[in-house]
Design an enzyme around this catalytic site. Structure first.
Site, PDB file in Angstrom:
ATOM      1  N   HIS A   1       0.839  -1.202   0.000  1.00  0.00           N
ATOM      2  CA  HIS A   1       0.000   0.000   0.000  1.00  0.00           C
ATOM      3  C   HIS A   1       0.871   1.248   0.000  1.00  0.00           C
ATOM      4  O   HIS A   1       1.795   1.374   0.817  1.00  0.00           O
ATOM      5  CB  HIS A   1      -0.916   0.018   1.217  1.00  0.00           C
ATOM      6  CG  HIS A   1      -1.828   1.205   1.256  1.00  0.00           C
ATOM      7  ND1 HIS A   1      -2.879   1.363   0.382  1.00  0.00           N
ATOM      8  CD2 HIS A   1      -1.815   2.323   2.035  1.00  0.00           C
ATOM      9  CE1 HIS A   1      -3.491   2.510   0.632  1.00  0.00           C
ATOM     10  NE2 HIS A   1      -2.858   3.116   1.619  1.00  0.00           N
ATOM     11  N   SER A   2       0.582   2.179  -0.906  1.00  0.00           N
ATOM     12  CA  SER A   2       1.272   3.458  -0.994  1.00  0.00           C
ATOM     13  C   SER A   2       2.766   3.219  -1.229  1.00  0.00           C
ATOM     14  O   SER A   2       3.138   2.579  -2.211  1.00  0.00           O
ATOM     15  CB  SER A   2       0.991   4.287   0.261  1.00  0.00           C
ATOM     16  OG  SER A   2       1.267   5.646   0.047  1.00  0.00           O
ATOM     17  N   MET A   3       3.660   3.692  -0.369  1.00  0.00           N
ATOM     18  CA  MET A   3       5.076   3.395  -0.544  1.00  0.00           C
ATOM     19  C   MET A   3       5.309   1.893  -0.634  1.00  0.00           C
ATOM     20  O   MET A   3       6.194   1.425  -1.362  1.00  0.00           O
ATOM     21  CB  MET A   3       5.902   3.983   0.603  1.00  0.00           C
ATOM     22  CG  MET A   3       7.406   3.759   0.452  1.00  0.00           C
ATOM     23  SD  MET A   3       8.396   4.282   1.888  1.00  0.00           S
ATOM     24  CE  MET A   3       8.203   2.840   2.943  1.00  0.00           C
TER      25      MET A   3
END
Length: 271
Positions: free
Chosen positions: A99-101
């Protein structure tokens, strides 16, 4: 599993199926995936990555470079997850959820394993992140604490009175700074697309990741890819954990039905 990098919440369930390795967002820790783990066990063996500099690795310096994180994680995957490695008794498919990074790390780790000729993940779940481009994105380039905290507020992360406490700030800012430095200096290098199936997930009200930006991930594989747009913002996963678990089950059903599926617990939902 004796690893500094992987956390399992609870004992491993004998006979569980595909192993899902989860990569947290910037500033996040392994515990961010506790809810997803609860939804997927015992049918799946869920491991969450613990980056240096937080929770039980708080005494270690955080790593502020995506490349260094990928190399360290690739070494760990080879030791702990790849069939034939020490402690890996039998072939077991594994998948990545980032998720995300964490999506960037999952993707770049899959690329690195491919370069090494190491059996990679059977599936990639890339969540809450726009596809990489050579020019990068300005929302990643945050060079002060004030900009980082403003971005966390914009994303809907934990802020407010929590960050008014100097002791809390002293604890959380080092890993936050390192993570945003890592993602802010990350440069995507073009190369052959993966041949790994992709599932892309994004919130329909994400303030920094537009749906078309997330959809761009589908161009980074020659295998089937699909996009799921869920209600919510950047951290839609916190409210839609059960929906995400259903998406994971459906996507991993082919791998779950492979060799060893007859050893799944009777209560497992392998649909």
């Amino acid at each position: 599993m004796a690893s500094d990098w992987f956390r399992r919440f609870g004992a491993e369930v004998p006979g569980s199926g595909v192993r899902l390795v989860c990569f947290p967002h910037a500033g996040g820790a392994a515990s961010a995936y506790l809810g997803l783990q609860r939804e997927l066990v015992p049918a799946f063996d869920v491991l969450a990555v613990q980056y240096p500099g937080r929770q039980d690795r708080r005494a270690e310096p955080p790593v502020d470079d995506i490349g260094r994180l990928v190399q360290a994680l690739a070494d760990e995957v080879e030791r702990e997850l790849v069939p034939g490695a020490a402690g890996v008794d039998a072939p077991r498919p594994y998948a990545f959820f980032g998720h995300s990074m964490g999506a960037v790390l999952a993707y770049e780790l899959a690329r690195e394993l491919d370069r090494r000729g190491v059996p990679g993940p059977c599936h990639l779940f890339l969540s809450g992140r726009f596809a990489p481009t050579p020019q990068g994105n300005d929302t990643d380039r945050l060079d002060t604490d004030e900009k980082i905290l403003a971005m966390i507020r914009r994303l809907g992360g934990t802020v407010g009175a929590v960050f008014d406490d100097p002791d809390v700030l002293e604890m959380v800012m080092p890993p936050l700074r390192a993570d945003y430095r890592a993602i802010g200096t990350y440069t995507w290098r073009p190369g052959p697309p993966l041949d790994t199936p992709l599932t892309v997930l994004v919130g329909d009200r994400d303030p920094v990741v537009p749906v078309d930006g997330a959809a761009g991930w589908c161009e980074h594989t020659t295998a089937p890819a699909e996009l799921h747009v869920l209600p919510g913002g950047h951290f839609y996963l916190d409210q839609r954990t059960a929906d995400v678990a259903d998406i994971v089950r459906d996507a991993l059903a082919p791998a779950q039905a492979g060799p060893g599926a007859d050893r799944l617990p009777a209560t497992a939902d392998a649909s």
